[in-house]
Design an enzyme around this catalytic site. Structure first.
Site, PDB file in Angstrom:
ATOM      1  CG  ASP A 212      -2.021   1.103   1.215  1.00 57.00           C
ATOM      2  OD1 ASP A 212      -2.603   1.215   0.542  1.00 57.00           O
ATOM      3  OD2 ASP A 212      -1.918   2.019   2.072  1.00 57.00           O
ATOM      4  CD  GLU A 277      -2.137   2.570  -3.635  1.00 53.54           C
ATOM      5  OE1 GLU A 277      -2.986   3.033  -3.919  1.00 53.54           O
ATOM      6  OE2 GLU A 277      -1.697   2.287  -2.456  1.00 53.54           O
TER       7      GLU A 277
HETATM    8  C1  GLC Z   1      -4.093   2.977  -0.640  1.00 54.02           C
HETATM    9  C2  GLC Z   1      -5.315   2.062  -0.413  1.00 54.02           C
HETATM   10  C3  GLC Z   1      -6.634   3.008  -0.172  1.00 54.02           C
HETATM   11  C4  GLC Z   1      -6.209   3.637   1.310  1.00 54.02           C
HETATM   12  C5  GLC Z   1      -4.884   4.281   1.148  1.00 54.02           C
HETATM   13  C6  GLC Z   1      -4.477   4.771   2.438  1.00 54.02           C
HETATM   14  O1  GLC Z   1      -4.460   4.021  -1.549  1.00 54.02           O
HETATM   15  O2  GLC Z   1      -5.706   1.330  -1.690  1.00 54.02           O
HETATM   16  O3  GLC Z   1      -7.777   2.398  -0.032  1.00 54.02           O
HETATM   17  O4  GLC Z   1      -7.141   4.377   1.552  1.00 54.02           O
HETATM   18  O5  GLC Z   1      -3.825   3.617   0.575  1.00 54.02           O
HETATM   19  O6  GLC Z   1      -3.797   3.437   3.118  1.00 54.02           O
END
Ligand code: GLC
Length: 543
Positions: A212, A277
């Protein structure tokens, strides 16, 4: 639901290069105990469905101990399961069953920030300014005569300032909700802790991690201002996500973290992987996250952001494939996830959106590399746009008026009454209500129905696994067959598979590419060729 001939996991350490991964938003997938909230046991019970669908792996969104301010992306204990979702024993039973069915398990890891309920943050609050406990987070004194202004102009992705002041006068950084304080990744204890958390889950058999906010852990030295903010210019800093440089994202030093993580993953057998991500200014900078000494994959969000046009798709596919060739790692395609409006709705909603979404699925599944599906896309679920405000739970909603709840509505499994088989008979209503129209979109309503979106996905996944031209990560050859049309071929062992997508405004005759083997809309034969309707796609095979 029974499954014939379950296969054990393959021993292929490169499985992730061409895998189809199914994202499970745990809270909304399946509820085993009738409390209206999805759980690990619910996933376990539905593994045969996923096996039959034909995916290779599951990515589970966070199920760790959490006050759930941000749907579990605010973790209070990285080594335990939140009671809402079950127990560690449930996780172990689920992963054992998944592996027995040949399904791999990827879990989410949230290293950029903890929950404010995490013992480290509680200790930091109690210990006060200047303490060792505060150094694991990013505490700073404010600006202004009495430190009454935030230390810099950084903004939370969820809107508003990225700093919150605590009663003793210091401020702490949170790039997301105030309940998600950012960790200080220059602190050795933070690094050691997450390396240990990785091992904890690897020891329990997980096959990979989705990282994340993988681009966020290191902040520029001195915490410099961005230079503009919503307050000063009316432009939110988050507009630069994926387009520009921000001092809190994509700093070069973040790569040291992954160079330390990779040997840990590699020390376990069976090809344990990690997918980032990450948002970076250019595809080139995004590609720096992947490679033999860092991560295996990074989501290609440009594909998700492409509009419904052949040119737009071709541009992002070309760029992504070129980058993956340079870094030697496969491209990672995604059309929807738990943060973005579902693609049925993005592509126009209603019938048009659904037709395009079905066609886009055939496009994605014909491309080389790894594809990530988001739960419910195989049912053609649209975004739920009319959730009552009081039910919305996304913390961004209060700060920006934008909410990600509409893509997180629980899956309809069966039956005529809410919650449509999400839980056992007599269970509570689901935590977000499914619209009544979803009765017709449930798994039971679509299974075995020719032409349904579920059967389209099943057929495409079956072919993807069996067809030599789609196996592996080999390249594509574009075919120029007309404006508004996207066509490419893949070859292997004397057979060619051609995927044609019609984004134009009239049906087009396709010939010379062989026999259609799957199509998102019915094709009609015409003079030896096939008429491909608007907003549709088909795969043609020539041997
Ligand atoms: C990422 C996740 C999202 C979350 C954010 C903070 O973007 O996919 O759902 O709110 O991180 O952890």
């Amino acid at each position: 639901m029974t499954v014939s001939n379950p296969s054990p996991l393959t021993s292929d350490a490169d499985w992730w290069r061409s895998a189809v991964v199914y994202q499970v938003y745990v809270r909304s997938f399946a509820d085993s105990n009738g409390d209206g909230i999805g759980d690990l046991q619910g996933i376990r019970e539905r593994l045969p469905y996923l096996r039959e669908l034909g995916v290779d792996a599951l990515w589970l969104t966070p199920f760790y101990t959490s006050p759930m301010v941000d749907g579990g992306y605010d973790v209070a204990d990285y080594r335990d399961v939140d009671p809402m979702f079950g127990t560690l024993g449930d996780f172990e039973a689920m992963i054992t069953d998944a592996h027995a069915l040949g399904l791999r398990i990827i879990v989410d890891i949230v290293p950029n920030h903890t929950s404010d309920r995490h013992p480290w943050f509680q200790a930091a609050l109690a210990a006060g300014p200047g303490s060792a406990e505060r150094e694991r987070y990013l505490f700073a004194d404010g600006k202004g005569e009495h430190g009454e202004q935030p230390p810099n102009d950084w903004e939370s992705i969820f809107g508003g300032p990225a700093w919150t002041r605590v009663p003793d006068g210091q401020w702490y950084l949170h790039l997301f909700d105030p309940a998600q304080p950012d960790l200080n990744w220059r602190h050795p204890q933070v690094r050691a802790e997450f390396e240990d958390v990785l091992r904890f889950w690897l020891d329990r058999g997980v096959d990979g991690f989705r990282i994340d906010v993988a681009h966020g852990m290191i902040k520029a030295e001195g915490l410099p201002d961005v230079g503009f903010s919503s307050m000063t210019t009316g432009r939110r800093q988050s507009e630069l996500l994926g387009k520009g440089r921000l001092p809190y994202f994509d700093q070069d030093e973040v790569h040291d973290i992954y160079r330390a993580w990779r040997p840990i993953l590699d020390s376990y057998p069976g090809g344990r992987m990690a997918v980032a991500e990450a948002w970076a200014e250019t595809p080139q900078r995004l590609a720096r996250y992947i490679g033999p000494d860092e991560l295996h994959q990074a989501f290609s969000f440009d594909f998700l952001d492409a509009t419904w046009s052949a040119d737009s798709f071709r541009k992002v596919v070309d760029t992504a494939l070129a980058e993956s060739t340079i870094v030697g790692a496969p491209t990672t395609w995604v059309l929807s996830n738990h943060d973005r409006q579902r693609h049925v709705t993005r592509y126009g909603d209603g019938d048009v959106g659904l037709r395009r979404a079905r066609a886009a699925a055939l496009l994605m599944l014909a491309l080389p590399g790894c594809a990530y599906l988001y739960q419910g896309e195989e049912l053609g679920l649209p975004e739920v746009l009319d959730l009552p405000d009081e039910l919305r739970q996304d913390p961004a909603f209060l700060r920006t008026g934008e909410s990600r709840d509409g893509c997180r509505v629980p899956i309809p499994w069966s039956g005529d009454l809410a919650p449509y088989g999400f839980g056992p008979a007599g269970s509570e209503l689901s935590w977000l209500p499914a619209p009544t129209t979803w009765r017709a979109l449930s798994v039971a309503a679509q299974a075995g129905v020719p032409g349904s979106t579920l059967e389209l996905y099943r057929a495409a996944l079956r072919i993807r696994h069996q067809h030599p031209a789609l196996a592996g990560t080999g390249g594509i050859t574009w075919q120029e067959i007309g404006p508004g049309l996207l066509a490419f071929s893949r070859h292997a062992d004397g057979s060619t598979l051609t995927c044609v997508v019609n984004t134009g405004d009239s049906a087009v005759r396709v010939d010379g590419h062989g026999t259609p083997i799957v199509a998102s809309e019915a094709l009609t034969e015409q003079d030896g060729g096939h008429l491909l309707p608007v907003d549709s796609a088909a795969w043609f095979e020539r041997r």
